[in-house]
Design an enzyme around this catalytic site. Sequence first.
Site, PDB file in Angstrom:
ATOM      1  N   CYS A 130     -16.190  12.618  -2.728  1.00 23.29           N
ATOM      2  CA  CYS A 130     -16.799  13.188  -3.608  1.00 23.29           C
ATOM      3  C   CYS A 130     -16.849  14.612  -3.852  1.00 23.29           C
ATOM      4  O   CYS A 130     -16.089  15.379  -2.985  1.00 23.29           O
ATOM      5  CB  CYS A 130     -18.461  12.683  -3.866  1.00 23.29           C
ATOM      6  SG  CYS A 130     -18.588  10.928  -3.800  1.00 23.29           S
TER       7      CYS A 130
ATOM      8  N   ASP B 167     -23.446   3.958   2.423  1.00 20.48           N
ATOM      9  CA  ASP B 167     -23.636   4.547   3.444  1.00 20.48           C
ATOM     10  C   ASP B 167     -24.376   5.880   3.285  1.00 20.48           C
ATOM     11  O   ASP B 167     -24.867   6.523   4.099  1.00 20.48           O
ATOM     12  CB  ASP B 167     -22.195   4.989   4.103  1.00 20.48           C
ATOM     13  CG  ASP B 167     -21.373   5.792   3.055  1.00 20.48           C
ATOM     14  OD1 ASP B 167     -21.640   5.709   1.792  1.00 20.48           O
ATOM     15  OD2 ASP B 167     -20.159   6.352   3.258  1.00 20.48           O
TER      16      ASP B 167
ATOM     17  N   VAL C  23       7.244   8.037  -1.310  1.00 16.98           N
ATOM     18  CA  VAL C  23       7.883   9.057  -2.280  1.00 16.98           C
ATOM     19  C   VAL C  23       9.415   9.105  -1.941  1.00 16.98           C
ATOM     20  O   VAL C  23       9.992   9.053  -1.050  1.00 16.98           O
ATOM     21  CB  VAL C  23       7.298  10.491  -2.413  1.00 16.98           C
ATOM     22  CG1 VAL C  23       8.089  11.436  -3.056  1.00 16.98           C
ATOM     23  CG2 VAL C  23       5.842  10.366  -2.561  1.00 16.98           C
TER      24      VAL C  23
ATOM     25  N   SER D 203      -3.799   6.750   5.889  1.00 15.83           N
ATOM     26  CA  SER D 203      -2.619   7.554   6.163  1.00 15.83           C
ATOM     27  C   SER D 203      -2.488   7.800   7.559  1.00 15.83           C
ATOM     28  O   SER D 203      -3.212   7.530   8.427  1.00 15.83           O
ATOM     29  CB  SER D 203      -2.942   9.253   5.570  1.00 15.83           C
ATOM     30  OG  SER D 203      -3.754   9.988   6.279  1.00 15.83           O
ATOM     31  N   GLY D 204      -1.444   8.420   7.943  1.00 12.97           N
ATOM     32  CA  GLY D 204      -0.898   8.536   9.364  1.00 12.97           C
ATOM     33  C   GLY D 204      -1.448  10.065   9.983  1.00 12.97           C
ATOM     34  O   GLY D 204      -0.757  10.369  11.013  1.00 12.97           O
TER      35      GLY D 204
END
Length: 616
Positions: free
Chosen positions: A2, A99, A290, A363-364
Site C-alpha cells: 500500500c 495482518d 520478459v 521474486s529471487g
Amino acid sequence: MCGIYGTTLPYHKEQVQKKLERTGFRGPDQMGISCYTTSHKPITFGHNRLSIIDLDVRSNQPFTYENQIHLVFNGEIYNFKSLRETLSNKGHNFHTSSDTEVICAAYLEYGEQCVNHFNGMFAFVIYDETKQILFGAKDRLGQKPLYYQLSEKGFEFASQISSIQMFNENLSISALAIQKYLAWNSVPHPYSIFNEIKKLDDGHCFTYDLQAKAFNDWPYWDIASPIVERYSGTFDEAKIDLEELLTDAVQQRMVADVPLGVFLSGGVDSSLIAALAAKDTEQKVKTFSVKFNEKGFDESIYAQKVADHLKTEHTVIECDYREGIDLISNFNHFYDEPFADASAIPSMLLAKHTKKKVTVALSGDGADEAFLGYHRYNRIDKMSKIFKIPYFNRLLAAQLMKLSPITRHKTIAEILKSKNEDYAYLSSLYRPKEIWLIPEEKPYDFKELHYLTHSKKGLHERAGDIDLKTYLSWDINTKVDRATMAFSLEARSPFLDYRVVEFAQSLPSDFKYQPTNQKRILKALLYDHVPQDYFDRPKSGFTMPFEVWFRNDLKDMILTELAPNELKNIPGIIPKEVTKMIHEHMNGTWNHYPMIWKLLVLKQWLVKNGKGIALR
C-alpha cells in the site's frame, strides 16, 4: 502492499486527498483518511490500499484497534497467523483476518518490542492515544520505504517523497544528494533528494513525542559482526536445513486472498524459488518472464525450459522499444527521486504485464548478496595477488594507468594505489572519481563503510555485508518497490526473510563462495529440483538493450535532452567530458549507456521538480 501518509501539519482534507491521489497507484482499491484530535496538534493519517489479505472493508485503513491504537501500514507480516494465535491466547480480541490488526495487538502486548516478533516487509506508523506518541518502524532489510520531514512546525511521513513534496514550500534540492546519486546510481540512506526530507534506515524504529515534538530513532536489528554462532554442521546438513528454511519462507509468502505468481528469469535464484513454490501445491504455479527482440537480450528460452520442467503455467512477456519509451517518459512519476539502475525499466515492464494475471509475485531478490553470487566478488581473489606486489611498484603503475582516457583504466589505477584490499575492493565497486564527475572531497564518507572495513570476517563476507546494507537497500529494494507498485503489484522475496539472511551469515564462507562456484549451496539445492545443465551458462543481469536503443531509436531524444546547453544545467558534472562520451557512444567507440541513462533521469527530474526550488 500500500501507500501510507501522515502528518501533524494543518493541511486541509482536500490537500491530504491530493497527496494520496499522487501515489494512488500504490493502492487503488481504497483510499482512507482519518483525523484525530489531540491536546497538542491534530493528526491526519491517510492510506491507499492494495487489498491482499482479508479483502473485506473491515480491514481498510487507517485502522483503529481498541479505541486507542490507530495504524497505517504498508507491506505484509508473513507470520501473522501464528502471531495472532499467540496473542489470542494472551487475551487479545480480533475482528478481522488481516495482518493489520495483528500489528495493533502486538504493539499493545509488546510495546516497542513488537517489531522483534514480526517476520515481513513493512513500514508502519501507530498513533498511540494513551502515550501521545507516534511509533513507527521499517522492516529489517528495508524492502518498504518510509520518508519523513521533521521541523519546528511538526512531523510528516509517507511511502513516497512526492506525498510530502506536495503543498510544501519549505524544500530545497540537495547538492550533496545529487553528488551521491551521480556516484552511486541512487540517493543513499538517510538522505533524500531534498535536504529537509530523510529516509528512515532499515531495521529502525522511531517515536515522535507529540507534546515535546521530539523525534528519536534506533536500530532493532542488524547483521552480526562478528557472527555470534557459526554453523557447525556439514555442507550436506546445511543444504537440508536451508531447504527447510527456504521452503517455509516461500510458503509463508504464498498466503494471499488474491491470485499469485512467480517471476522466473531462468537464472539460479528465481528458478529455485519457482521450484520450491511448485513442489507442494496442487495447482499450477503461474510464472512470468520478459523477452526482448534485440539479439543478445532474449533469455526467455531459459525461463521457458525451467517452466516446462516444473510444469508451471508460464507467460512470456514480449517487449519492444515503444513500451520502453513510454516508461522512460513517465519514469520519475513513479520513482520520485533520481534513480539510475537501468534494470528498473524491464522490471516495470515485467510488473505491468504480470499484473494482468496476478496481484502478488514472488521474486529471487537478495540471494546474490546473502550467498555471494555477484561477479565482483571474484575481484577479491585477483586483488589478493595484486597486493603481493610492493606498494611503490603499484603506485608507479597507477600513475601510468591514470593517464589513460579509458574509465576502466582509471578504476584500475585507484585499485593499484589503495593501501589495503578493503579500499581496493571499494574502488572497484564504486567509482565516484570518474572523469566526467566533479570530484568529491570524501567519496567514501558513508556510515555503512564499517561493514566492509572491520577485520572480524573474511573480505568475501564483508563484501556481501556491505552489499546488503548499501546496494540491496539503496538500489535493489527501491527498484523492486517502485517498479511493482507502479502497476499495483506486490513483490515478495523469500531470500529476504531475515531468518534466511541470518542463516546465510552463519555459514562458512566456502559453503557459499568458491572461485568457480558462486552461490555454491543454492546451486546444490537447486540441482535437486532442476537439472544442472539448464544453468551451464554465464550469469547475466536483468537488463534491456539501452546501448542499442540509445544509438538508434532513442538517439534523437538523447541528443536533444543531453545537448551541451542542457548539460550546463546539471550540477556535479563536467559538460565537456559528458558531450565527448555521448559522441563516443553514438559512433560506437564505447558503450556509455549507464552514464547517459543516469544523466537523462536526473535531467528530467530537475526539469519536472526543480523550478523555483533552491539548490544547496
